[in-house]
Design an enzyme around this catalytic site. Structure first.
Site, PDB file in Angstrom:
ATOM      1  N   ASP A 106      23.446  56.874 103.728  1.00  0.00           N
ATOM      2  CA  ASP A 106      24.270  57.960 103.193  1.00  0.00           C
ATOM      3  C   ASP A 106      24.612  59.003 104.254  1.00  0.00           C
ATOM      4  OD1 ASP A 106      25.662  59.588 101.480  1.00  0.00           O
ATOM      5  OD2 ASP A 106      23.881  60.519 100.623  1.00  0.00           O
ATOM      6  N   ASP A 317      33.174  60.078 104.779  1.00  0.00           N
ATOM      7  CA  ASP A 317      31.982  59.708 104.033  1.00  0.00           C
ATOM      8  C   ASP A 317      31.952  58.205 103.788  1.00  0.00           C
ATOM      9  OD1 ASP A 317      29.734  59.725 102.431  1.00  0.00           O
ATOM     10  OD2 ASP A 317      30.847  60.224 100.621  1.00  0.00           O
TER      11      ASP A 317
END
Ligand SMILES: *[C@@H]1O[C@H](CO)[C@@H](O)[C@H](O)[C@H]1NC(C)=O
Ligand SMILES: *[C@@H]1O[C@H](CO)[C@@H](O)[C@H](O)[C@H]1NC(C)=O
Ligand SMILES: *[C@@H]1O[C@H](CO)[C@@H](O)[C@H](O)[C@H]1NC(C)=O
Ligand SMILES: *[C@@H]1O[C@H](CO)[C@@H](O)[C@H](O)[C@H]1NC(C)=O
Ligand SMILES: *[C@@H]1O[C@H](CO)[C@@H](O)[C@H](O)[C@H]1NC(C)=O
Ligand SMILES: *[C@@H]1O[C@H](CO)[C@@H](O)[C@H](O)[C@H]1NC(C)=O
Length: 441
Positions: A106, A317
């Site tokens: 992440d 992201d």
């Protein structure tokens, strides 16, 4: 229109798998690993894979909205990281001897954590919980440790640092902050790193999506990239639905100058921007978008971070699949696509994530003219290959723009950087990229 290239659309193929290779490069630390797509090996059809990825990204973005609309500052501050789910998994060995776990990579959060026994509240995971009592290299951190200070909500219990970490989608993890030996790699090429600080979670909520924890790759001091010497990593994501695993390069191995490029395209770089309200995130300076060679008249303020409250801005992201553009920018992109694409526009309902959709011509497949798309960053232009911004909607079979509107900031998702080798350099605060055939690396 005359200069418009015509592309033959190819249906996007299959998905991604596992394995890690690691080595020390002289004195400099680094390793190579493969990234597995979260839905790999679950037997989904291509259409289902696409719908699931789009659904996940919607959940992740819903959190971004809740951050903005949170009624009070405390709630807003707790939602420091986005949704707990991501798109890519990486294998990691924890403890002595190492027990292997698959964890979500992440780039939107910092903490490394897994579920630990004794488990007071745990979520289903594919492997048994990590047992600190069986690992001699496990050491809890005292409350005075700098890593404890780096937590947003440190607690102290009998001089042991206790962490609690909230993800925006109501997932959370809490437990003991500890040091442990981590192993990256396989039996052949393995890197063992002592004293990696991680969260040993005894109380966890939410879903782990067939993984056993998370590995934060954010900019904060608790992230794996910040903890391990040379603070840089790169990845090369294969075609979203391809069976070939994606690549992750860490430390000394993270460099673009030896990328196996097919095109001879130069490496381009753009600086990261720091958003003091969300220091973990990788914010970029997106200055404009061109569709079919025409720079859209988007006001620069649409992509700017709001100085007053830290909202807005543009992040990159890897855990969000499709790209979300701030509404005014999305509206202009949509208008340009509707004007250029020579196919009937399909009506969509408010529940559809993708709403710039066209009727896919019935078989036999024919050539369809689609506009080129370029994302302009400060100092770097990202010319998107067609398969990075058009997809076939899994539910309807329509041809759709792989982007959606956002009521807050914009997110450059992983779908948009398939087949780019992307380097995150924290030391120089620079994102670099070059187109690359990731399946050949
Ligand atoms: C690594 O080696 C250990 C013992 O030598 C063995 O039990 C294990 O299966 C091996 N793992 C892999 C992935 O080959
Ligand atoms: C934990 O690891 C950090 C970083 O390697 C180190 O500075 C610290 O002394 C370690 N603490 C304990 C209790 O092992
Ligand atoms: C976990 O994997 C199984 C099959 O391997 C799949 O059926 C299930 O939907 C997955 N669960 C989640 C939450 O992704
Ligand atoms: C590639 O880049 C790395 C770091 O940016 C540098 O250390 C190395 O010398 C470069 N190699 C070549 C062949 O240019
Ligand atoms: C973004 O890039 C533009 C163009 O290079 C520059 O004028 C502007 O100052 C940059 N904004 C930030 C916040 O760095
Ligand atoms: C580069 O690509 C070729 C195939 O085009 C492959 O044979 C070769 O192994 C690759 N080299 C590296 C360093 O990945």
């Amino acid at each position: 229109m005359a200069s418009m290239p015509a592309f033959l659309l190819v249906l996007v193929p299959l998905l991604l798998s596992t394995g890690v290779a690691a080595a020390r490069s002289g004195e400099v630390f680094g390793f190579k690993a493969t990234l597995t797509h979260v839905d790999a090996d679950a037997g989904y059809t291509k259409a289902q894979l696409m719908s699931r990825a789009v659904g996940r990204s919607r959940a992740r973005v819903a959190v971004l909205q809740s951050l903005v609309t949170a009624a009070d500052a405390i709630t807003a501050a707790r939602i420091l990281v986005r949704a707990s789910e991501g798109e890519y998994l990486m294998d990691v060995g924890i403890g002595t001897p190492p027990r292997y776990y698959s964890a979500i990579l992440d780039t939107g959060s910092d903490l490394i954590w897994t579920q630990c026994s004794p488990c007071l509240l745990c979520v289903e995971q594919p492997t048994s919980y990590f047992e600190p009592a069986k690992s001699p290299s496990y050491a809890t951190l005292p409350c005075s440790s700098p890593m404890c200070d780096a937590l947003y909500y440190p607690l102290c219990f009998q001089n042991v640092c206790v962490y609690q970490y909230f993800y925006g989608d109501s997932a959370s993890t809490a437990g003991v902050l500890a040091n442990e030996t981590f192993t990256f790699g396989t039996n052949l090429t393995r890197v063992t790193v002592p004293k990696v600080t991680f969260g040993c979670g005894n109380m966890n909520a939410g879903s782990l999506f067939n993984s056993s924890g998370m590995i934060g790759f954010g900019r904060g001091s608790l992230s794996l990239v910040s903890q391990l010497g040379s603070p840089r990593f790169s990845y090369c994501l294969t075609s979203f639905l391809s069976p070939t695993p994606s690549r992750l390069y860490f430390g000394a191995y993270a460099m673009l100058n030896h990328t196996n490029t097919s095109s001879g395209d130069p490496v381009q770089s753009t600086p990261f921007i720091v958003n003091p309200a969300l220091p973990t995130m990788y914010f970029l300076n997106l200055t404009g978008i061109s569709v079919a060679g025409i720079l859209l008249p988007i006001d620069p303020s649409v992509f700017a971070i709001n100085e007053a409250d830290g909202t807005g801005g543009v992040i990159i992201d890897s855990g969000t699949s499709i790209t979300y553009l701030a509404q005014p920018a999305y509206a202009m992109v949509q208008e340009a696509f509707v004007a250029w694409v020579g196919l009937p526009r399909m009506n969509t309902t408010p529940s559809d994530v993708l709403d710039t959709c066209f009727k896919w011509p019935p078989p036999p497949r024919r050539m369809v003219t689609l506009p080129e798309m370029v994302l302009h960053f400060d100092g770097a232009d990202m010319e998107l290959p067609l398969q990075n911004y058009m997809l076939v909607d899994g539910t309807t079979g329509n041809l759709c723009l792989a982007m959606a509107p956002s009521a807050d900031g914009s997110i450059i998702g992983s779908f948009q950087h398939q087949n780019f080798h992307v380097l995150y350099d924290l030391e120089d605060s620079l994102l670099s990229f070059v187109p690359a055939p990731c399946n050949l690396m």
